[in-house]
Design an enzyme around this catalytic site. Structure first.
Site, PDB file in Angstrom:
ATOM      1  N   CYS A  82       0.825  -1.199   0.000  1.00  0.00           N
ATOM      2  CA  CYS A  82       0.000   0.000   0.000  1.00  0.00           C
ATOM      3  C   CYS A  82       0.869   1.262   0.000  1.00  0.00           C
ATOM      4  CB  CYS A  82      -0.976  -0.043   1.182  1.00  0.00           C
ATOM      5  SG  CYS A  82      -2.335   1.117   1.005  1.00  0.00           S
ATOM      6  N   HIS A 128      -3.062  -5.710   0.985  1.00  0.00           N
ATOM      7  CA  HIS A 128      -2.527  -5.826   2.346  1.00  0.00           C
ATOM      8  C   HIS A 128      -2.372  -7.289   2.755  1.00  0.00           C
ATOM      9  CE1 HIS A 128      -2.752  -1.621   3.803  1.00  0.00           C
ATOM     10  NE2 HIS A 128      -3.689  -1.509   2.865  1.00  0.00           N
ATOM     11  N   GLU A 136      -0.847  -8.418   5.304  1.00  0.00           N
ATOM     12  CA  GLU A 136      -0.943  -8.545   6.777  1.00  0.00           C
ATOM     13  C   GLU A 136      -2.393  -8.614   7.245  1.00  0.00           C
ATOM     14  OE1 GLU A 136      -0.610  -5.849   5.162  1.00  0.00           O
ATOM     15  OE2 GLU A 136      -1.449  -4.127   6.227  1.00  0.00           O
TER      16      GLU A 136
END
Lengths: 237, 81
Positions: free
Chosen positions: A86, A203, A205
């Site tokens: 990002c 993303h 994560e």
């Protein structure tokens, strides 16, 4: 394997990455403040998402010239790997560590949704656990994620197999409707020529535990972990 | 000395903001408006009296930070008055 998670003023995914590396991947990890230049002792540096320096001027522009990012060039040249997600991808492009640029989404909307990514290059430290064509499900959350590169850069990206992920349908078809931000040729993630720096808008994560709704993002970090060989270098495949 | 940097998206780079503004103008009765593109203005005070020297410094600022050459063109002009 030691991970560093870089923190800029305005970073928001630092705790998420730290948590995933520490509690899910069970690897040592530390925060790295943006003014630091010393990356010694680390194997993988993560640039998380957020709005570094408020994204003033352009997304990632100020962070792309910060001390820690200036040090990242040497870190990578000396055998380290770097992952930017990002805002981290925007920073890598602004710093010149990755080619191209990210600009305002074509729809002008901030897009926060689940995307599907088709994997094109599995011969990088970030993707070696994946199959070619494997579809990963990961969220995006950005307003400036439209990847832009001129024809020459695009040709070079293809020649060196630097396009790693493209936005696709759930069954892996690269279509215009599956492109959430207008990125050129549905590009969602690229690596540098050496394959040691990955930037992607989604993303990983936020897709690393079943409780998050999926674990496909973890495959990227597990690939990095599995790529580090005993001499401290990284396997390319 | 004050210099003004005008930053524009390069020709050929789609300006989605410009298109949205153009549509809004059409809704206000300005449907005859042609191409419309959005840019940025940065004004910066540089010490010294030489316009050329000041321009060179601002050029360097543009190359190092102010402008992303992949997306943007720029022009530098002195601010008069």
């Amino acid at each position: 394997m030691k991970f560093g998670v870089v923190v800029f003023p305005g970073t928001w995914s630092d705790c998420d990455f730290h948590y995933v590396v520490s509690e899910v991947l069970h690897q040592p990890v530390k925060y790295v403040w943006h003014r630091e230049r010393d990356l010694s002792g680390l194997d993988c540096v993560i640039l998380p998402g957020g709005f570094s320096y408020g994204d003033y001027l352009r997304a990632g522009a100020v962070a792309g010239r910060s001390p820690v990012v200036e040090a990242l060039g040497d870190f990578v040249a000396n055998g380290g790997v770097a992952l930017g997600s990002c805002n981290g991808f925007q920073i890598l492009c602004e710093s010149g560590l990755l080619p191209g640029a990210l600009m305002r989404n074509e729809c002008l909307q901030y897009r926060c949704e689940t995307t599907h990514l088709v994997t094109e290059n599995v011969e990088t430290p970030f993707t070696r656990l994946l199959r070619p064509g494997q579809v990963l499900t990961m969220p995006i959350s950005h307003g400036e994620g439209k990847y832009q590169a001129d024809a020459e850069t695009l040709a070079r990206l293809k020649k060196h197999h630097q396009i790693v992920f493209r936005y696709a349908t759930a069954d892996g078809q690269v279509t215009r409707a599956a492109n959430p931000n207008g990125s050129i040729e549905n590009i969602a993630g690229i690596v540098n020529e050496e394959g040691t720096v990955l930037g992607l808008m989604p993303h990983p994560e936020r897709a690393s535990e079943t409780a998050m709704g999926g674990t496909d993002g973890l495959l990227i970090l597990q690939s990095v972990l599995g790529s580090l060989v005993e001499d401290g270098g990284f396997l390319k495949r | 000395m004050r210099l003004r940097v005008l930053i524009r998206l390069k020709p050929g780079i789609m300006d989605v903001q410009g298109t949205a503004i153009q549509r809004a103008l059409a809704g206000l009765g300005f449907g005859d408006v042609g191409d419309l593109r959005v840019g940025k203005v940065i004004e910066v005070d540089v010490p010294g009296d030489s316009v050329d020297a000041a321009r060179r410094r601002v050029d360097e600022m543009c190359r190092k930070l102010l402008v992303n050459p992949i997306l943007e063109d720029y022009a530098v002009e002195p601010v008069v008055g």
